[in-house]
Design a protein around this motif. Structure first.
Motif, PDB file in Angstrom:
ATOM      1  N   UNK A 181       0.837  -1.210   0.000  1.00  0.00           N
ATOM      2  CA  UNK A 181       0.000   0.000   0.000  1.00  0.00           C
ATOM      3  C   UNK A 181       0.870   1.257   0.000  1.00  0.00           C
ATOM      4  N   UNK A 182       1.941   1.244   0.758  1.00  0.00           N
ATOM      5  CA  UNK A 182       2.859   2.386   0.774  1.00  0.00           C
ATOM      6  C   UNK A 182       3.529   2.565  -0.585  1.00  0.00           C
ATOM      7  N   UNK A 183       3.911   1.451  -1.204  1.00  0.00           N
ATOM      8  CA  UNK A 183       4.501   1.510  -2.542  1.00  0.00           C
ATOM      9  C   UNK A 183       3.500   2.126  -3.518  1.00  0.00           C
ATOM     10  N   UNK A 184       2.258   1.697  -3.432  1.00  0.00           N
ATOM     11  CA  UNK A 184       1.211   2.231  -4.321  1.00  0.00           C
ATOM     12  C   UNK A 184       1.029   3.739  -4.119  1.00  0.00           C
ATOM     13  N   UNK A 185       0.957   4.182  -2.873  1.00  0.00           N
ATOM     14  CA  UNK A 185       0.817   5.612  -2.590  1.00  0.00           C
ATOM     15  C   UNK A 185       1.995   6.400  -3.152  1.00  0.00           C
ATOM     16  N   UNK A 224      11.617 -13.293   5.811  1.00  0.00           N
ATOM     17  CA  UNK A 224      12.033 -12.073   5.102  1.00  0.00           C
ATOM     18  C   UNK A 224      13.300 -11.442   5.669  1.00  0.00           C
ATOM     19  N   UNK A 225      14.142 -12.244   6.298  1.00  0.00           N
ATOM     20  CA  UNK A 225      15.418 -11.731   6.787  1.00  0.00           C
ATOM     21  C   UNK A 225      16.468 -11.927   5.706  1.00  0.00           C
ATOM     22  N   UNK A 277      12.971  -4.138  -0.961  1.00  0.00           N
ATOM     23  CA  UNK A 277      13.238  -3.929  -2.391  1.00  0.00           C
ATOM     24  C   UNK A 277      12.303  -4.766  -3.257  1.00  0.00           C
ATOM     25  N   UNK A 278      12.088  -6.014  -2.865  1.00  0.00           N
ATOM     26  CA  UNK A 278      11.250  -6.920  -3.626  1.00  0.00           C
ATOM     27  C   UNK A 278       9.798  -6.474  -3.711  1.00  0.00           C
ATOM     28  N   UNK A 279       9.373  -5.695  -2.741  1.00  0.00           N
ATOM     29  CA  UNK A 279       8.007  -5.164  -2.759  1.00  0.00           C
ATOM     30  C   UNK A 279       7.886  -3.927  -3.652  1.00  0.00           C
ATOM     31  N   UNK A 280       9.020  -3.435  -4.151  1.00  0.00           N
ATOM     32  CA  UNK A 280       8.996  -2.306  -5.066  1.00  0.00           C
ATOM     33  C   UNK A 280       9.262  -0.946  -4.429  1.00  0.00           C
TER      34      UNK A 280
END
Length: 138
Positions: free
Chosen positions: A43-47, A71-72, A79-82
């Motif tokens: 959601x933060x990436x989208x915003x 996710x460690x 980064x993978x989330x964009x």
């Protein structure tokens, strides 16, 4: 007043937070193992991609790090989330989280251009909740 922070990025570069000098900002404290943080980061990436964070300096703070958890390390997950914005890694004593009153994950702090904390939120807000939170910056 919001406290200043000195830390490193996931790649080991120095990063600093200077409330009042850096303009309005939103600090987002995330734990890589937290399912609510995992849901909130897209959601933060989208915003950010939609330009809704353009009037703020958004900084993700990777905290609560646990080598044995999913996710460690957190840098590749973020980064993978964009996310292509700034990322600060909290130390093992959770100094950044403690300085800002971290009370749960995810934890958001909105700081105005004068360097004052104007809003805090703890827990998953979802897209509309994030938009309403960000709008408090004016």
């Amino acid at each position: 007043p919001a406290p200043a922070l000195e830390a490193e990025t996931p790649s080991g570069e120095a990063i600093s937070i200077r409330p009042g000098d850096d303009g309005p900002m939103v600090l987002v404290f995330l734990a890589h193992w937290c399912p609510h943080c995992q849901a909130e980061l897209p959601n933060l990436v989208r915003l950010d991609q939609q330009g809704e964070l353009d009037d703020l300096r958004p900084v993700l703070v990777a905290t609560g790090t646990d080598e044995a958890a999913p996710n460690y390390p957190p840098g590749p997950w973020i980064d993978g989330e964009g996310w292509d914005g700034e990322v600060m890694v909290d130390d093992g004593r959770y100094s950044a989280g403690g300085a800002y009153g971290l009370s749960g994950y995810p934890y958001l702090v909105l700081v105005d251009a004068d360097g004052n904390v104007i809003a805090r939120a703890s827990g998953e807000l979802g897209l509309e909740g994030l938009q309403a939170f960000i709008q408090q910056a004016g």
